[in-house]
Design a protein around this motif. Structure first.
Motif, PDB file in Angstrom:
ATOM      1  N   LEU A  34       0.822  -1.205   0.000  1.00 51.00           N
ATOM      2  CA  LEU A  34       0.000   0.000   0.000  1.00 51.00           C
ATOM      3  C   LEU A  34       0.859   1.258   0.000  1.00 51.00           C
ATOM      4  CD1 LEU A  34      -2.698  -1.096   2.592  1.00 51.00           C
ATOM      5  CD2 LEU A  34      -2.903  -1.056   0.111  1.00 51.00           C
ATOM      6  N   THR A  88      -6.816   0.928  -2.180  1.00 53.33           N
ATOM      7  CA  THR A  88      -6.575   1.671  -0.948  1.00 53.33           C
ATOM      8  C   THR A  88      -6.018   3.058  -1.240  1.00 53.33           C
ATOM      9  OG1 THR A  88      -6.116  -0.389   0.196  1.00 53.33           O
ATOM     10  CG2 THR A  88      -5.377   1.626   1.252  1.00 53.33           C
ATOM     11  N   TRP A  95      -5.528   0.700   6.952  1.00 56.76           N
ATOM     12  CA  TRP A  95      -6.044  -0.281   5.993  1.00 56.76           C
ATOM     13  C   TRP A  95      -5.359  -1.638   6.166  1.00 56.76           C
ATOM     14  CZ3 TRP A  95     -10.375   0.327   3.435  1.00 56.76           C
ATOM     15  CH2 TRP A  95     -10.830   1.611   3.166  1.00 56.76           C
TER      16      TRP A  95
END
Length: 426
Positions: free
Chosen positions: A15, A357, A418
């Motif tokens: 991410l 994300t 996340w």
């Protein structure tokens, strides 16, 4: 636990390096409720990235034009079209600020240029300023429909001749910018041009082109859009920016910047986008209960649908069957969990948070990622409504979740939030 740590680490790395799904066009806030900061010199990429993740600010004021800018191009080591584009791709919104001619009665010690005391000349100067503001906004990548912000510093509005010329200047500036298909935000002290334009509108002054937004400086340190004695409660209610605290040195993510703090509601405020359905049903449930073999109902159907969308072979029937058991076990195996054929709030948390994300979600943002965040937070045990708007309740829920996870006390849902959600951590 070792496997869970590996999953979290892998998610964080993936991410953290992820780029936005598509290039974003530089934009001023259109429909937004949240926080903005402005500072004389636009910060470096490093600082903007740190503030994007750690600060509550989603909007930055940038000084793009005007013959009275203190922070002109020579004092801007970072501000450029490429800088604006990069920040836009990371989710930032902008307030392009034009600091041009100031009131004829402006502080005589200042080096800022003053508009003419003659109305016809002031109009000509205003049109030239408007053309420059729009031209420079376009240079930095802001298309038609965006707002430019005219900065009129404090002056003594009890000087009626001076005040009348300022109003003439504002009228001509707004008219010209509107002709160029851009919008105008007027920045000034509440007791100066803001109060004068407000009075003109209350008096229903004919033939006057009023600004689209009112950005009033009133440093009462209250983060709301109440205009107090300067801006009528019935006017510009949908388009207000309040500069409520000036020259504040703040540090986020290890990066210190001296800023002015603002809160804004423009375009009527942030509005929820329509929730995406899955298998023709809403993925938002009043509660996410534990289900297992023999269970049936809407939540079983949603579980089957989400598992299938995640690549697991299952049929969407609303009744727990052998394929459901197999899919749940496979998903639990992916998470490094014990191979049981049942769900839990942790599994719901992980499953509901799956998907693309953002770098960071924060106050005022809307859309599918916000829906997904709110659902997974609810499944994890946080009290939050699924509205699709990152509002005050969502901010509180995120902060509570971050505290529970041992994460820094930010207001944002960043990659670490996340990663924890997608690992089913509660």
């Amino acid at each position: 636990m070792r496997r869970l740590g590996i999953v979290l680490t892998s998610l964080f790395v993936a991410l953290a390096v992820a780029a936005p799904a598509h290039a974003a066009k530089p934009s001023s806030p259109k429909r937004f409720t949240g926080y903005a900061f402005d500072t004389c010199v636009s910060p470096s990429d490093r600082t903007m990235d740190a503030w994007n993740v750690a600060s509550p600010y989603a909007v930055v004021g940038i000084y793009t034009s005007g013959n009275s800018r203190y922070c002109d191009d020579a004092k801007q080591p970072y501000l450029s079209p490429a800088w604006v584009k990069r920040q836009a791709n990371r989710g930032w919104l902008f307030m392009p600020i034009h600091v041009g001619y100031q009131a004829p009665c402006f502080d005589s010690k200042s080096k800022k240029l003053r508009m003419s005391s003659v109305g016809t000349t002031a109009r000509r100067q205003a049109r030239a300023d408007a053309d420059e503001a729009v031209r420079r906004a376009a240079y930095f990548g802001f298309a038609k429909g965006n707002a430019v912000y005219l900065d009129i510093e404090w002056y003594d509005r009890t000087n009626r001749r001076c005040d009348a010329v300022v109003l003439t200047f504002i009228d001509a500036f707004v008219q010209r910018v509107h002709q160029r298909k851009y919008k105008v935000g007027l920045y000034s002290s509440g007791s100066a041009a803001i109060q004068s334009v407000n009075a003109a509108r209350l008096a229903q002054r004919k033939g006057f082109d009023f600004p689209d937004q009112m950005w009033f400086a009133w440093t009462n340190r209250r983060a709301n859009t109440d205009g107090g004695p300067y801006l009528s409660s019935s006017l510009w209610t949908r388009n207000r920016v309040h500069q409520y605290h000036n020259n504040v040195a703040l540090t986020y993510g290890g990066e210190k910047v001296t800023i002015d703090k603002n809160v804004l509601t423009v375009g009527g405020g942030s509005r929820a986008k329509k929730e995406r359905k899955v298998c023709k049903m809403s993925p938002t449930l009043s509660r996410y209960r534990s289900v297992k073999a023999g269970s049936r109902g809407k939540d079983v159907k949603l579980l089957q649908c989400l598992l299938r969308r995640s690549g697991y072979k299952t049929t969407v029937t609303g009744r727990w069957n052998a394929r459901t058991t197999k899919a749940v076990k496979a998903y639990r195996r992916e998470l490094g969990w014990k191979q049981t054929g049942s769900t839990s709030r942790a599994l719901w948390t992980a499953l509901l948070s799956r998907g693309s994300t953002p770098i960071a979600l924060k106050r005022g943002e809307v859309g599918e990622p916000v829906h997904r965040l709110q659902r997974s937070l609810r499944a994890s045990g946080q009290k939050v409504k699924v509205t699709g708007i990152y509002d005050a309740r969502t901010t509180s829920a995120v902060r509570a979740y971050r505290k529970r996870m041992g994460l820094p006390a930010y207001q944002t849902a960043d990659v670490r939030v996340w990663a924890a959600l997608q690992a089913g951590r509660r």
